[in-house]
Design a protein around this motif. Structure first.
Motif, PDB file in Angstrom:
ATOM      1  N   ASP A 122       0.815  -1.212   0.000  1.00  0.00           N
ATOM      2  CA  ASP A 122       0.000   0.000   0.000  1.00  0.00           C
ATOM      3  C   ASP A 122       0.857   1.275   0.000  1.00  0.00           C
ATOM      4  OD1 ASP A 122       0.819  -0.730   2.568  1.00  0.00           O
ATOM      5  OD2 ASP A 122      -0.897   0.223   3.541  1.00  0.00           O
ATOM      6  N   ASP A 123       2.188   1.139   0.124  1.00  0.00           N
ATOM      7  CA  ASP A 123       3.089   2.291   0.076  1.00  0.00           C
ATOM      8  C   ASP A 123       3.775   2.456  -1.278  1.00  0.00           C
ATOM      9  OD1 ASP A 123       2.555   3.032   2.658  1.00  0.00           O
ATOM     10  OD2 ASP A 123       4.283   1.975   3.514  1.00  0.00           O
ATOM     11  N   VAL A 124       3.424   1.616  -2.243  1.00  0.00           N
ATOM     12  CA  VAL A 124       4.074   1.671  -3.549  1.00  0.00           C
ATOM     13  C   VAL A 124       3.735   2.985  -4.241  1.00  0.00           C
ATOM     14  CG1 VAL A 124       4.174   0.620  -5.835  1.00  0.00           C
ATOM     15  CG2 VAL A 124       4.084  -0.829  -3.807  1.00  0.00           C
ATOM     16  N   SER A 125       4.782   3.669  -4.683  1.00  0.00           N
ATOM     17  CA  SER A 125       4.605   4.926  -5.411  1.00  0.00           C
ATOM     18  C   SER A 125       5.798   5.114  -6.338  1.00  0.00           C
ATOM     19  CB  SER A 125       4.517   6.096  -4.425  1.00  0.00           C
ATOM     20  OG  SER A 125       5.788   6.358  -3.874  1.00  0.00           O
ATOM     21  N   PRO A 126       5.682   6.000  -7.307  1.00  0.00           N
ATOM     22  CA  PRO A 126       6.820   6.260  -8.195  1.00  0.00           C
ATOM     23  C   PRO A 126       8.062   6.735  -7.441  1.00  0.00           C
ATOM     24  CG  PRO A 126       4.819   7.181  -9.122  1.00  0.00           C
ATOM     25  CD  PRO A 126       4.483   6.725  -7.720  1.00  0.00           C
ATOM     26  N   ALA A 127       7.884   7.290  -6.256  1.00  0.00           N
ATOM     27  CA  ALA A 127       9.029   7.787  -5.499  1.00  0.00           C
ATOM     28  C   ALA A 127       9.929   6.651  -5.013  1.00  0.00           C
ATOM     29  CB  ALA A 127       8.547   8.613  -4.305  1.00  0.00           C
ATOM     30  N   VAL A 128       9.365   5.471  -4.759  1.00  0.00           N
ATOM     31  CA  VAL A 128      10.166   4.357  -4.255  1.00  0.00           C
ATOM     32  C   VAL A 128      10.462   3.328  -5.336  1.00  0.00           C
ATOM     33  CG1 VAL A 128       9.366   4.564  -1.884  1.00  0.00           C
ATOM     34  CG2 VAL A 128       8.168   3.040  -3.445  1.00  0.00           C
ATOM     35  N   ALA A 129       9.831   3.441  -6.494  1.00  0.00           N
ATOM     36  CA  ALA A 129      10.012   2.471  -7.571  1.00  0.00           C
ATOM     37  C   ALA A 129      11.000   2.996  -8.605  1.00  0.00           C
ATOM     38  CB  ALA A 129       8.669   2.174  -8.236  1.00  0.00           C
ATOM     39  N   LEU A 130      11.925   2.148  -8.994  1.00  0.00           N
ATOM     40  CA  LEU A 130      12.915   2.487 -10.015  1.00  0.00           C
ATOM     41  C   LEU A 130      12.549   1.758 -11.303  1.00  0.00           C
ATOM     42  CD1 LEU A 130      15.719   3.664 -10.850  1.00  0.00           C
ATOM     43  CD2 LEU A 130      16.700   1.517 -10.036  1.00  0.00           C
ATOM     44  N   ASP A 131      12.326   2.520 -12.377  1.00  0.00           N
ATOM     45  CA  ASP A 131      12.029   1.891 -13.666  1.00  0.00           C
ATOM     46  C   ASP A 131      13.242   1.070 -14.109  1.00  0.00           C
ATOM     47  OD1 ASP A 131       9.502   2.977 -13.889  1.00  0.00           O
ATOM     48  OD2 ASP A 131      10.143   4.672 -15.118  1.00  0.00           O
ATOM     49  N   VAL A 132      12.972  -0.135 -14.602  1.00  0.00           N
ATOM     50  CA  VAL A 132      14.024  -1.010 -15.113  1.00  0.00           C
ATOM     51  C   VAL A 132      14.030  -0.895 -16.633  1.00  0.00           C
ATOM     52  CG1 VAL A 132      14.804  -3.405 -15.297  1.00  0.00           C
ATOM     53  CG2 VAL A 132      13.753  -2.598 -13.168  1.00  0.00           C
ATOM     54  N   GLU A 133      15.184  -0.588 -17.198  1.00  0.00           N
ATOM     55  CA  GLU A 133      15.309  -0.511 -18.653  1.00  0.00           C
ATOM     56  C   GLU A 133      15.321  -1.936 -19.193  1.00  0.00           C
ATOM     57  OE1 GLU A 133      15.133  -0.037 -22.142  1.00  0.00           O
ATOM     58  OE2 GLU A 133      15.392   1.944 -21.246  1.00  0.00           O
ATOM     59  N   THR A 134      14.241  -2.331 -19.824  1.00  0.00           N
ATOM     60  CA  THR A 134      14.116  -3.694 -20.338  1.00  0.00           C
ATOM     61  C   THR A 134      14.476  -3.799 -21.812  1.00  0.00           C
ATOM     62  OG1 THR A 134      11.788  -3.421 -20.887  1.00  0.00           O
ATOM     63  CG2 THR A 134      12.301  -4.220 -18.660  1.00  0.00           C
ATOM     64  N   HIS A 135      14.814  -2.686 -22.443  1.00  0.00           N
ATOM     65  CA  HIS A 135      15.219  -2.658 -23.852  1.00  0.00           C
ATOM     66  C   HIS A 135      14.156  -3.294 -24.752  1.00  0.00           C
ATOM     67  CE1 HIS A 135      19.164  -1.221 -22.674  1.00  0.00           C
ATOM     68  NE2 HIS A 135      19.112  -2.108 -21.696  1.00  0.00           N
ATOM     69  N   GLY A 136      12.893  -3.160 -24.342  1.00  0.00           N
ATOM     70  CA  GLY A 136      11.796  -3.689 -25.140  1.00  0.00           C
ATOM     71  C   GLY A 136      11.589  -5.185 -25.011  1.00  0.00           C
ATOM     72  N   VAL A 137      12.344  -5.846 -24.149  1.00  0.00           N
ATOM     73  CA  VAL A 137      12.223  -7.295 -23.985  1.00  0.00           C
ATOM     74  C   VAL A 137      11.034  -7.651 -23.104  1.00  0.00           C
ATOM     75  CG1 VAL A 137      13.368  -9.358 -23.079  1.00  0.00           C
ATOM     76  CG2 VAL A 137      14.676  -7.668 -24.355  1.00  0.00           C
ATOM     77  N   TYR A 138      10.784  -6.852 -22.080  1.00  0.00           N
ATOM     78  CA  TYR A 138       9.665  -7.112 -21.171  1.00  0.00           C
ATOM     79  C   TYR A 138       8.403  -6.477 -21.723  1.00  0.00           C
ATOM     80  CZ  TYR A 138       6.554  -6.863 -17.192  1.00  0.00           C
ATOM     81  OH  TYR A 138       5.459  -6.968 -16.374  1.00  0.00           O
ATOM     82  N   ARG A 139       7.334  -7.256 -21.781  1.00  0.00           N
ATOM     83  CA  ARG A 139       6.017  -6.739 -22.156  1.00  0.00           C
ATOM     84  C   ARG A 139       4.998  -7.407 -21.248  1.00  0.00           C
ATOM     85  NH1 ARG A 139       5.493  -7.207 -28.564  1.00  0.00           N
ATOM     86  NH2 ARG A 139       4.145  -8.829 -27.793  1.00  0.00           N
ATOM     87  N   GLY A 140       4.059  -6.651 -20.771  1.00  0.00           N
ATOM     88  CA  GLY A 140       3.005  -7.198 -19.926  1.00  0.00           C
ATOM     89  C   GLY A 140       2.097  -8.120 -20.716  1.00  0.00           C
ATOM     90  N   ALA A 141       1.513  -9.106 -20.034  1.00  0.00           N
ATOM     91  CA  ALA A 141       0.637 -10.068 -20.699  1.00  0.00           C
ATOM     92  C   ALA A 141      -0.554  -9.369 -21.344  1.00  0.00           C
ATOM     93  CB  ALA A 141       0.166 -11.119 -19.703  1.00  0.00           C
ATOM     94  N   ASP A 142      -1.048  -8.292 -20.725  1.00  0.00           N
ATOM     95  CA  ASP A 142      -2.193  -7.574 -21.303  1.00  0.00           C
ATOM     96  C   ASP A 142      -1.865  -7.057 -22.701  1.00  0.00           C
ATOM     97  OD1 ASP A 142      -3.731  -8.039 -19.083  1.00  0.00           O
ATOM     98  OD2 ASP A 142      -3.375  -6.055 -18.193  1.00  0.00           O
ATOM     99  N   SER A 143      -0.648  -6.576 -22.900  1.00  0.00           N
ATOM    100  CA  SER A 143      -0.299  -6.047 -24.224  1.00  0.00           C
ATOM    101  C   SER A 143      -0.245  -7.166 -25.248  1.00  0.00           C
ATOM    102  CB  SER A 143       1.030  -5.300 -24.182  1.00  0.00           C
ATOM    103  OG  SER A 143       2.106  -6.196 -24.005  1.00  0.00           O
ATOM    104  N   LEU A 144       0.151  -8.373 -24.852  1.00  0.00           N
ATOM    105  CA  LEU A 144       0.165  -9.495 -25.779  1.00  0.00           C
ATOM    106  C   LEU A 144      -1.246  -9.919 -26.147  1.00  0.00           C
ATOM    107  CD1 LEU A 144       3.008 -11.677 -24.219  1.00  0.00           C
ATOM    108  CD2 LEU A 144       3.124 -10.248 -26.261  1.00  0.00           C
ATOM    109  N   ILE A 145      -2.132  -9.953 -25.145  1.00  0.00           N
ATOM    110  CA  ILE A 145      -3.517 -10.339 -25.383  1.00  0.00           C
ATOM    111  C   ILE A 145      -4.206  -9.304 -26.245  1.00  0.00           C
ATOM    112  CG2 ILE A 145      -5.753 -10.720 -24.266  1.00  0.00           C
ATOM    113  CD1 ILE A 145      -4.115 -11.872 -21.865  1.00  0.00           C
ATOM    114  N   ASN A 146      -4.006  -8.011 -25.952  1.00  0.00           N
ATOM    115  CA  ASN A 146      -4.615  -6.938 -26.732  1.00  0.00           C
ATOM    116  C   ASN A 146      -4.113  -6.948 -28.174  1.00  0.00           C
ATOM    117  OD1 ASN A 146      -6.107  -6.096 -24.537  1.00  0.00           O
ATOM    118  ND2 ASN A 146      -4.633  -4.535 -23.939  1.00  0.00           N
ATOM    119  N   THR A 147      -2.847  -7.224 -28.373  1.00  0.00           N
ATOM    120  CA  THR A 147      -2.277  -7.275 -29.728  1.00  0.00           C
ATOM    121  C   THR A 147      -2.897  -8.414 -30.502  1.00  0.00           C
ATOM    122  OG1 THR A 147      -0.202  -6.346 -28.936  1.00  0.00           O
ATOM    123  CG2 THR A 147      -0.133  -7.462 -31.059  1.00  0.00           C
ATOM    124  N   ASP A 148      -3.038  -9.585 -29.854  1.00  0.00           N
ATOM    125  CA  ASP A 148      -3.633 -10.736 -30.524  1.00  0.00           C
ATOM    126  C   ASP A 148      -5.096 -10.473 -30.894  1.00  0.00           C
ATOM    127  OD1 ASP A 148      -1.278 -12.103 -30.338  1.00  0.00           O
ATOM    128  OD2 ASP A 148      -1.865 -13.277 -28.577  1.00  0.00           O
TER     129      ASP A 148
END
Length: 152
Positions: A122-148
């Motif tokens: 419940d404390d998760v916020s952009p202030a404590v989260a560091l974006d990970v550079e995935t170089h386009g390798v990581y994609r959420g399952a929702d984006s795969l389902i929506n694309t299909d």
């Protein structure tokens, strides 16, 4: 837990270190001569399931080899090449290091972020989260389902 070999370790010392290694850990050394001898020990003693790492002074792996049985080389149902499988194993090792350092990786839709495990959900916020550079390798399952479904 990783096992560390002393500089100048002899064959018997290396064999003992390999045999004491935790299955989720690695056998590490900082001496290239010990690393080379340890590779010989792995092959000569035919010990599968061991990861051997040559590490620098800060503990970062410079070179790595893993021993396995021939049948472990590549699952027959896998569509990944041997090199791709090795990359996945390296990624799994990084994930293990994240766990050891108290870092959790969390998927947010098409983003991947890292944060300390001590952060409550419940404390998760952009202030404590560091974006990970995935170089386009990581994609959420929702984006795969929506694309299909978009292509149908």
């Amino acid at each position: 837990m990783d096992t560390y070999l002393d500089n100048g370790s002899a064959y018997e010392d290396i064999l003992s270190g390999i045999q004491e290694c935790d299955p989720r850990g690695a056998v590490c050394c900082t001496d290239e001569t010990v690393f080379s001898l340890a590779k010989v020990v792995l092959v000569k003693e035919k010990i599968p399931g061991i990861t051997l790492q040559l590490v620098d002074e800060q503990g970062y792996a410079i070179r790595q080899v893993s021993s396995k049985k021939p049948s472990q080389d590549r699952p027959s149902d896998s569509h990944l090449s041997t090199r791709q499988t090795a990359v996945i194993r390296a990624l799994e090792k990084v994930m293990s290091h994240c766990r050891k350092e108290g870092i959790q990786l969390i998927g947010y839709s098409d983003e991947l972020v890292a944060m300390p495990v001590v952060v409550r959900p419940d404390d998760v916020s952009p202030a404590v989260a560091l974006d990970v550079e995935t170089h386009g390798v990581y994609r959420g399952a929702d984006s795969l389902i929506n694309t299909d479904s978009d292509q149908a």
